[in-house]
Scaffold this active site. Structure first.
Site, PDB file in Angstrom:
ATOM      1  N   ASP A 109     -32.844 -10.435  15.940  1.00  0.00           N
ATOM      2  CA  ASP A 109     -33.728  -8.883  15.946  1.00  0.00           C
ATOM      3  C   ASP A 109     -34.423  -8.846  14.389  1.00  0.00           C
ATOM      4  O   ASP A 109     -34.051  -9.735  13.739  1.00  0.00           O
ATOM      5  CB  ASP A 109     -32.563  -7.827  16.323  1.00  0.00           C
ATOM      6  N   ASP A 111     -35.099  -5.095  12.608  1.00  0.00           N
ATOM      7  CA  ASP A 111     -34.578  -3.903  11.950  1.00  0.00           C
ATOM      8  C   ASP A 111     -33.216  -3.873  11.911  1.00  0.00           C
ATOM      9  O   ASP A 111     -32.518  -3.905  13.111  1.00  0.00           O
ATOM     10  CB  ASP A 111     -35.253  -2.777  12.577  1.00  0.00           C
ATOM     11  N   ASP A 271     -28.165  -6.363  15.361  1.00  0.00           N
ATOM     12  CA  ASP A 271     -27.085  -5.376  14.550  1.00  0.00           C
ATOM     13  C   ASP A 271     -26.767  -4.144  15.496  1.00  0.00           C
ATOM     14  O   ASP A 271     -26.008  -3.244  14.802  1.00  0.00           O
ATOM     15  CB  ASP A 271     -28.060  -4.761  13.162  1.00  0.00           C
TER      16      ASP A 271
END
Length: 334
Positions: A109, A111, A271
């Site tokens: 991922d 961000d 995250d």
């Protein structure tokens, strides 16, 4: 690519949305949201709100979507239970990542996973909302940002912020916010601690790699460039360009197809709970970096391993187990 089990996809055909009504006030109509396991109901920075654009949303069904305004409804099924621990070469237990040996690819991922970008998104929203007198000129706080903006798609964030505006007007505000965010990122974007160490590990092993994000492509490509990873990723998959974004599995399934690798031999760095659910639903173990999200939410989403950053010894123990298992394969198990 291996055939995707039907159960991973079938629930995406079901619309779970429906109008909800606050039973304590029969005159109050509430828009449907989606469930999160750890966030409190949204609360505004103060209790005296004149603007309809700052209306409090009441729902027990708010979902945590990806923070970069690309998440959609969580139409994916609950994650399957994690696999049982494997016997390790040192007599203990192997990391679930060792089940992917021989590893073919690693997916990331962006961000919150490559960089801690949420504070910059918050600043961009705060400045633009103050400019239009939102919330009587009181800056939005962290709680409001988390409950109404962070992890939402552009459409959901716009509706949460401006429920009485036409959607097109709200989306235009989000576009202006992204312009501001990119200017901040140019000056302040920093990698998650230890990122380049794990990037080098992936490169040294020759694994294929892709970035898989719900961020708009212009944001995604800028962040990758600023982090010096333009030559690292062999593909950049954007959720908004897939059938559905995270938390649906489609972005990760598309990454597997583009890299021509198997889910059984790929693992993911994420995250958020939303992204973790997407990866698990796509059939891959997820290493969750707890940049901003509570560990409990990541556990409940099915993360195989939770780390604080890329220097966490738990991660390197797991990667060393991969090395050990792959060395054993090369020597014929001797």
């Amino acid at each position: 690519m291996e055939k995707v089990p039907g159960w991973l996809l079938c629930s995406t055909e079901t619309d779970l949305a429906g109008d909800l009504t606050d039973r304590s006030d029969p005159t109050l109509s509430v828009r449907p949201c989606y469930k999160t396991s750890h966030r409190p109901s949204p609360r505004l920075p103060n209790s005296s709100i004149d603007l309809p654009s700052a209306r409090v949303l009441h729902s027990a069904t708010t979902i945590e979507n990806k923070r970069t305004h690309g998440g959609g409804r969580d139409l994916s099924p609950p994650p399957p239970p994690p696999p049982p621990p494997l016997a390790s070469t040192n007599g203990g237990f192997a990391s679930p990542l060792a089940a992917t040996v021989p590893v073919e690819a690693v997916l990331f991922d962006i961000d919150g996973t490559l960089c801690d970008s949420d504070p910059l998104h918050h600043i961009a929203f705060q400045e633009l909302l103050l400019a239009i007198g939102y919330n009587n000129g009181v800056p939005i706080d962290d709680e409001f940002f988390i409950n109404n903006i962070a992890g939402r798609s552009d459409a959901e964030a716009a509706q949460n912020l401006f429920p009485d505006w036409p959607l097109e007007k709200g989306l235009k505000f989000l576009e202006d916010k992204d312009v501001k965010y990119r200017s901040l990122a140019m000056e302040r974007l920093e990698p998650v601690k230890g990122l380049h160490k794990v990037v080098q590990w992936v490169k040294d092993h020759g694994y294929k790699r892709a970035a898989v994000t719900n961020a708009p492509r212009i944001n995604a490509e800028l962040m990758i460039k600023l982090l010096g990873l333009s030559d690292f990723f062999q593909a950049v998959i954007v959720g908004g360009e897939c059938e559905q974004p995270k938390p649906a599995p489609f972005p990760y399934l598309k990454a597997l197809k583009e890299l021509e690798v198997s889910a059984a031999h790929t693992f993911i760095f994420e995250d958020s709970a939303s992204g973790t659910r997407a990866g698990v639903a796509a059939g891959m173990p997820v290493v969750a970096v707890s940049t901003r999200n509570p560990e409990k939410s990541l556990q409940e989403a099915g993360a195989a391993l939770i780390i604080s950053d890329y220097e966490d010894q738990k991660l390197w123990n797991a990667l060393e187990e991969i090395d050990s298992q792959e060395a054993k394969l090369k020597t014929g198990g001797a």
